[in-house]
Design a protein around this motif. Sequence first.
Motif, PDB file in Angstrom:
ATOM      1  N   THR A   1       0.846  -1.195   0.000  1.00 27.46           N
ATOM      2  CA  THR A   1       0.000   0.000   0.000  1.00 27.46           C
ATOM      3  C   THR A   1       0.879   1.241   0.000  1.00 27.46           C
ATOM      4  O   THR A   1       1.818   1.353   0.794  1.00 27.46           O
ATOM      5  CB  THR A   1      -0.909   0.022   1.251  1.00 27.46           C
ATOM      6  OG1 THR A   1      -1.655  -1.185   1.291  1.00 27.46           O
ATOM      7  CG2 THR A   1      -1.853   1.208   1.200  1.00 27.46           C
ATOM      8  N   GLU A   2       0.578   2.158  -0.897  1.00 30.51           N
ATOM      9  CA  GLU A   2       1.334   3.412  -0.975  1.00 30.51           C
ATOM     10  C   GLU A   2       0.815   4.402   0.071  1.00 30.51           C
ATOM     11  O   GLU A   2      -0.389   4.633   0.187  1.00 30.51           O
ATOM     12  CB  GLU A   2       1.188   4.025  -2.370  1.00 30.51           C
ATOM     13  CG  GLU A   2       1.941   5.342  -2.526  1.00 30.51           C
ATOM     14  CD  GLU A   2       1.726   5.964  -3.885  1.00 30.51           C
ATOM     15  OE1 GLU A   2       2.396   6.968  -4.176  1.00 30.51           O
ATOM     16  OE2 GLU A   2       0.875   5.447  -4.647  1.00 30.51           O
ATOM     17  N   GLU A   3       1.748   4.977   0.830  1.00 30.36           N
ATOM     18  CA  GLU A   3       1.409   5.991   1.810  1.00 30.36           C
ATOM     19  C   GLU A   3       2.181   7.265   1.512  1.00 30.36           C
ATOM     20  O   GLU A   3       3.375   7.212   1.235  1.00 30.36           O
ATOM     21  CB  GLU A   3       1.745   5.512   3.229  1.00 30.36           C
ATOM     22  CG  GLU A   3       0.902   4.331   3.688  1.00 30.36           C
ATOM     23  CD  GLU A   3       1.228   3.932   5.104  1.00 30.36           C
ATOM     24  OE1 GLU A   3       2.145   4.564   5.685  1.00 30.36           O
ATOM     25  OE2 GLU A   3       0.587   3.007   5.624  1.00 30.36           O
ATOM     26  N   ILE A   4       1.513   8.394   1.550  1.00 36.31           N
ATOM     27  CA  ILE A   4       2.123   9.687   1.267  1.00 36.31           C
ATOM     28  C   ILE A   4       2.218  10.482   2.570  1.00 36.31           C
ATOM     29  O   ILE A   4       1.200  10.752   3.211  1.00 36.31           O
ATOM     30  CB  ILE A   4       1.318  10.472   0.222  1.00 36.31           C
ATOM     31  CG1 ILE A   4       1.229   9.671  -1.092  1.00 36.31           C
ATOM     32  CG2 ILE A   4       1.939  11.838  -0.018  1.00 36.31           C
ATOM     33  CD1 ILE A   4       0.382  10.332  -2.141  1.00 36.31           C
ATOM     34  N   ASN A   5       3.443  10.803   2.965  1.00 35.25           N
ATOM     35  CA  ASN A   5       3.652  11.612   4.177  1.00 35.25           C
ATOM     36  C   ASN A   5       3.736  13.081   3.788  1.00 35.25           C
ATOM     37  O   ASN A   5       4.649  13.488   3.055  1.00 35.25           O
ATOM     38  CB  ASN A   5       4.940  11.187   4.889  1.00 35.25           C
ATOM     39  CG  ASN A   5       4.837   9.777   5.437  1.00 35.25           C
ATOM     40  OD1 ASN A   5       3.760   9.363   5.854  1.00 35.25           O
ATOM     41  ND2 ASN A   5       5.959   9.058   5.439  1.00 35.25           N
ATOM     42  N   GLU A   6       2.803  13.877   4.248  1.00 32.20           N
ATOM     43  CA  GLU A   6       2.817  15.305   3.956  1.00 32.20           C
ATOM     44  C   GLU A   6       3.799  16.010   4.887  1.00 32.20           C
ATOM     45  O   GLU A   6       3.858  15.723   6.080  1.00 32.20           O
ATOM     46  CB  GLU A   6       1.417  15.899   4.133  1.00 32.20           C
ATOM     47  CG  GLU A   6       0.389  15.333   3.153  1.00 32.20           C
ATOM     48  CD  GLU A   6      -0.955  16.016   3.322  1.00 32.20           C
ATOM     49  OE1 GLU A   6      -1.046  16.892   4.209  1.00 32.20           O
ATOM     50  OE2 GLU A   6      -1.866  15.680   2.572  1.00 32.20           O
TER      51      GLU A   6
END
Length: 419
Positions: A2-7
């Motif tokens: 699963t791709e997770e994007i950390n802002e």
Amino acid sequence: MTEEINESAFTHPLPEYDIENPVSISDIKSVSKLRTHTYIEEFDRILGGGIVAGSAILIGGTPGIGKSTLLLQVCQKFSEQDYLSLYVTGEESTAQIKLRADRLNVTSNNIFLVAENNLNVILEHIRKFKPKLVIIDSVQAVFKPDLESSPGTVSQVRQCANELIQISKKTDSSIFLVGHVTKEGMIAGPKVLEHLVDTVLYFEGEKFMSFRVLRAVKNRYGSTNEIGIFEMCKNGLREVKDPSEIFLSRTHSLSSGAVIISCIEGTRALLVEVQALVTRSSFGMPGRKVTGVDHNRVTMIIAVLEKRTGLLLGGYDIFVNVVGGVKIDEPAADLAIAIAIASSYKDVTIPGNTIIIGELGLGGEVRGVSQFDSRIKEAARLGFENAIIPKDNSKNSSKTESLKMAEVSSLAEAIDKFC
């Protein structure tokens, strides 16, 4: 997977003020920035007459040369005018700053000290106290918690300096940023740091010498040609109002290879002693060692001496030095350096009451120099009796009765007459 994007937590907020529309330059009213005098004449001269309200000044120099000492003395001068100063130290404790302040006799209720590295806390202190003067010692030690990089990195230094400069403009607080220097003598960090500030000052000098030279390399509110000369004493930095006295041996029987030159630093003339030593080389490749002047220019002068005057210098080691640690970067020193080399080569002494002024061309001609009258008046004031000058300057110069001038038009003529 699963791709997770950390802002990123660090964002650039939108400005809180209204966006201004462009206006014609003729409709903008001139505003004269208010200057605050420190009453340290050498320091005020470099800045163009005082510290401009809301200006950002970057000062750099080798460790131990006197940056913190000078800024503490400036804080004392501000406090004597009932202005509030905030000294932020990121590398020393407040107790260490207190010890230095006691040695400098800096005691005032208007000077506040804080040991802090967090930029957000520093900005809050500035908003709360609204000081007239802010000292950040040093900018490489300050960090912004929102940035993941460590203090002293390019991103940290750039962002911290940018926000400190912005708050100084909004609050009209003059801010000094103390910067570290690299081995080459340049201020550490990104070059944009020097572009952001209004003024860049460099402290020059050797730690084992008592004299310090403060030079402006950038100044939006004054000249960049001025220098300030200070002497390090037990009670702090003392300004030297007559610098020519400290750079001259003031002996009227100098040894061979020693001459006196009148150079210009900013708006004033400065008399310094230039020494040359010519010795027979023991190796196949003769050495050329230079201190205080440009090495390439000295190499050119040696070539002109060999070609235009017949001096055979190819088998000799040549050393050129400017006494006192001062640096000369103007071409008006060419003739003096050439005569010093010829004097040492022929073992002929130039009288100590003589100054030498002139620029050399590749053809061996002696060219005129700028601000000639200021150079001559300074030499006459200090009791010099003779001057070797370019023939071009003798036409429009004001006569000085106490100074006997010898005009030369070529290097060969000067060598024949005085060496």
